[in-house]
Design a protein around this motif. Sequence first.
Motif, mmCIF file in Angstrom:
data_model
loop_
_atom_site.group_PDB
_atom_site.id
_atom_site.type_symbol
_atom_site.label_atom_id
_atom_site.label_comp_id
_atom_site.label_asym_id
_atom_site.label_seq_id
_atom_site.Cartn_x
_atom_site.Cartn_y
_atom_site.Cartn_z
ATOM 1 N N ARG A 227 -7.655 16.201 -14.583
ATOM 2 C CA ARG A 227 -7.671 15.734 -15.964
ATOM 3 C C ARG A 227 -7.960 16.842 -16.966
ATOM 4 N N SER A 228 -8.220 18.047 -16.464
ATOM 5 C CA SER A 228 -8.467 19.125 -17.414
ATOM 6 C C SER A 228 -7.272 20.060 -17.543
ATOM 7 N N VAL A 229 -6.114 19.624 -17.082
ATOM 8 C CA VAL A 229 -4.953 20.511 -17.175
ATOM 9 C C VAL A 229 -4.128 20.214 -18.415
ATOM 10 N N ASP A 230 -3.306 21.193 -18.797
ATOM 11 C CA ASP A 230 -2.392 20.972 -19.922
ATOM 12 C C ASP A 230 -1.065 20.403 -19.445
ATOM 13 N N VAL A 231 -0.646 20.892 -18.311
ATOM 14 C CA VAL A 231 0.636 20.430 -17.775
ATOM 15 C C VAL A 231 0.446 20.112 -16.303
ATOM 16 N N LEU A 232 0.809 18.913 -15.931
ATOM 17 C CA LEU A 232 0.717 18.544 -14.510
ATOM 18 C C LEU A 232 2.120 18.271 -13.983
ATOM 19 N N MET A 233 2.438 18.943 -12.873
ATOM 20 C CA MET A 233 3.758 18.755 -12.269
ATOM 21 C C MET A 233 3.596 18.224 -10.869
ATOM 22 N N ILE A 234 4.228 17.106 -10.621
ATOM 23 C CA ILE A 234 4.153 16.515 -9.284
ATOM 24 C C ILE A 234 5.569 16.438 -8.709
ATOM 25 N N ASP A 235 5.743 17.104 -7.594
ATOM 26 C CA ASP A 235 7.060 17.219 -6.973
ATOM 27 C C ASP A 235 7.231 16.146 -5.897
ATOM 28 N N ASP A 236 8.421 15.602 -5.819
ATOM 29 C CA ASP A 236 8.762 14.621 -4.775
ATOM 30 C C ASP A 236 7.834 13.416 -4.769
ATOM 31 N N VAL A 237 7.797 12.750 -5.893
ATOM 32 C CA VAL A 237 6.855 11.640 -6.054
ATOM 33 C C VAL A 237 7.157 10.483 -5.100
ATOM 34 N N GLN A 238 8.400 10.409 -4.608
ATOM 35 C CA GLN A 238 8.742 9.314 -3.683
ATOM 36 C C GLN A 238 7.816 9.315 -2.477
ATOM 37 N N PHE A 239 7.186 10.445 -2.240
ATOM 38 C CA PHE A 239 6.302 10.529 -1.081
ATOM 39 C C PHE A 239 5.151 9.529 -1.142
ATOM 40 N N ILE A 240 4.726 9.187 -2.331
ATOM 41 C CA ILE A 240 3.587 8.255 -2.373
ATOM 42 C C ILE A 240 4.019 6.787 -2.451
ATOM 43 N N SER A 241 5.326 6.553 -2.258
ATOM 44 C CA SER A 241 5.775 5.158 -2.162
ATOM 45 C C SER A 241 5.047 4.490 -1.006
ATOM 46 N N GLY A 242 4.585 3.313 -1.250
ATOM 47 C CA GLY A 242 3.928 2.575 -0.170
ATOM 48 C C GLY A 242 2.514 3.033 0.122
ATOM 49 N N LYS A 243 2.055 4.081 -0.571
ATOM 50 C CA LYS A 243 0.698 4.565 -0.337
ATOM 51 C C LYS A 243 -0.200 4.038 -1.457
ATOM 52 N N GLY A 244 -0.681 2.849 -1.268
ATOM 53 C CA GLY A 244 -1.369 2.106 -2.327
ATOM 54 C C GLY A 244 -2.449 2.838 -3.087
ATOM 55 N N SER A 245 -3.471 3.316 -2.388
ATOM 56 C CA SER A 245 -4.609 3.862 -3.114
ATOM 57 C C SER A 245 -4.253 5.178 -3.807
ATOM 58 N N THR A 246 -3.343 5.944 -3.192
ATOM 59 C CA THR A 246 -2.921 7.186 -3.834
ATOM 60 C C THR A 246 -2.155 6.867 -5.116
ATOM 61 N N GLN A 247 -1.330 5.838 -5.042
ATOM 62 C CA GLN A 247 -0.593 5.420 -6.236
ATOM 63 C C GLN A 247 -1.527 5.023 -7.354
ATOM 64 N N GLU A 248 -2.534 4.304 -6.973
ATOM 65 C CA GLU A 248 -3.531 3.834 -7.929
ATOM 66 C C GLU A 248 -4.169 5.035 -8.631
ATOM 67 N N GLU A 249 -4.580 6.004 -7.831
ATOM 68 C CA GLU A 249 -5.235 7.180 -8.386
ATOM 69 C C GLU A 249 -4.255 7.971 -9.263
ATOM 70 N N PHE A 250 -3.047 8.079 -8.761
ATOM 71 C CA PHE A 250 -2.028 8.799 -9.509
ATOM 72 C C PHE A 250 -1.792 8.115 -10.858
ATOM 73 N N PHE A 251 -1.737 6.811 -10.814
ATOM 74 C CA PHE A 251 -1.524 6.035 -12.030
ATOM 75 C C PHE A 251 -2.616 6.330 -13.059
ATOM 76 N N HIS A 252 -3.850 6.368 -12.612
ATOM 77 C CA HIS A 252 -4.956 6.637 -13.538
ATOM 78 C C HIS A 252 -4.904 8.049 -14.083
ATOM 79 N N THR A 253 -4.639 8.983 -13.199
ATOM 80 C CA THR A 253 -4.520 10.372 -13.636
ATOM 81 C C THR A 253 -3.409 10.491 -14.679
ATOM 82 N N PHE A 254 -2.291 9.873 -14.322
ATOM 83 C CA PHE A 254 -1.121 9.865 -15.194
ATOM 84 C C PHE A 254 -1.487 9.341 -16.588
#
Length: 468
Positions: A227-254
């Motif tokens: 949360r302290s970055v200026d630019v966040l780049m996440i590559d190949d986001v399809q990888f977290i499909s079906g990974k519930g808690s990671t998605q949740e965390e990603f969503f909040h970070t996002f």
Amino acid sequence: MAVKKPDASVTTDEQWGRVRGRLRAEFGEAAYNSWLQPLSLDSVSDGRVTMHAPTRFMREWIVSRYADRIRALWRGEDPKINAIDIAVRAKGAVAVARDETPPATVAPAARAGSYAARGPAPAVERNFTGALDLRYNFDNFVVGKSNEFAHAAAQRVANADEVPFNPLFIYGGVGLGKTHLMHGIAWEIRRRDPTRRVIYLSAEKFMYQFIRALRFKDTMAFKEQFRSVDVLMIDDVQFISGKGSTQEEFFHTFNALVDQNRQLVITGDRSPSGLDGMEERLRSRLGCGLVADIHPTDYELRLGILESKIEQLGAQTMPRRVLEFLAHRITSNIRELEGALNRVVAHATLVGRPVTLETTQELLQDLLRANDRRISIEDIQKRVAEHFNIRVADMHSARRARAVARPRQVAMYLAKQLTSRSLPEIGRKFGGRDHTTVMHAVKKVEQLSKSDAEFAEDVELLRRMIES
Ligand code: ADP
Ligand code: MG
């Protein structure tokens, strides 16, 4: 009874001998001699096997093609082995396989700037910017029809003073330049303003870090880092499909980053709406900025990329015919195209002979076959004939009756769409017809598809059948 004294080096050599034997058997004499034979073993210790290849090209090629298998074979010899390293070493000198220090123009300034302005970078930044690959920058990204939109969007994000759209979501098939573009943005942002904190990481790594933080009960630090970055780049986001808690965390970070007006850049193999296994609210979040897709390459782009790579390799003479041949025949993706070129160049360097079309064909047999196997004109003719209930022979015949002429035109059209063959080549396969006949067929089918929905559906159906 005499106790045999264990002799580590002999055992290791024996193991290496067996690994090589298996590689030779599995990949065949030609591939083995070109690529695997020149690989030498340095050491085996602490579960890590270190080997080296004579050139950078060879190393890259080996890593991309054979590393998994080499690792598996080593593990077969010794289950404790969990990693292999392949370095580059030419004539006794040790060289770094991949230049991991950022270029002088970017890095020192970037380091000094960001450290001086903000104190030590958080661990996460040190960890993740290391993942940036120098070879991937805007300067060596070749722009063509299939990627111009994504490229323009990437440039926009890299050069904007204010966040122009959030997130930038780039999607497309494998090996088409998504990661390259993303790195291009990162380098450019850092070049323009070294104090900006850019984090690049794969969704897989994001998940891994998150799970680790959970395990070590350190999620606060995890969250803070991102949360302290200026630019966040996440590559190949399809990888977290079906990974519930990671998605949740990603969503909040996002959300936290978007709220603070920080730039997000995301890539995936599908459009946000096509990401099955992704929560609806996340999908819609991913799609609410700018969505840019990268299409499969066309011949011109492939040729352009080959020319640019040759230039980068420096002082390589490569007959134009060979480049054209590669651009025609290796159509699957750019990674494979590069691999093919590297193999040809490395082989030429190794044997010290200039490249010819013949050696190229021989060297790339396996790749060419794989690319051709995808779709052949014969295949198209057969499927189309079956579909319209005519004889395959009519694809080549001179008969002009509508009942056979129309299917023939459809087959020509599909041949143009689905293979990398040129118009004259296609014409030849249809009973030696002229390229203008093929061109006419393509136009005709396009016209009919527009005016006749049923016909359009037929063609689309055939296309899908042939492609699958
Ligand atoms: P993706 O992330 O879409 O799977 P990559 O970005 O890893 O694909 O690209 C695969 C390879 O092709 C990389 O080596 C990259 O440098 C190269 N490449 C892709 N697109 C281009 C392009 N337009 N110009 C030059 N090289 C490219
Ligand atoms: Mg990628």
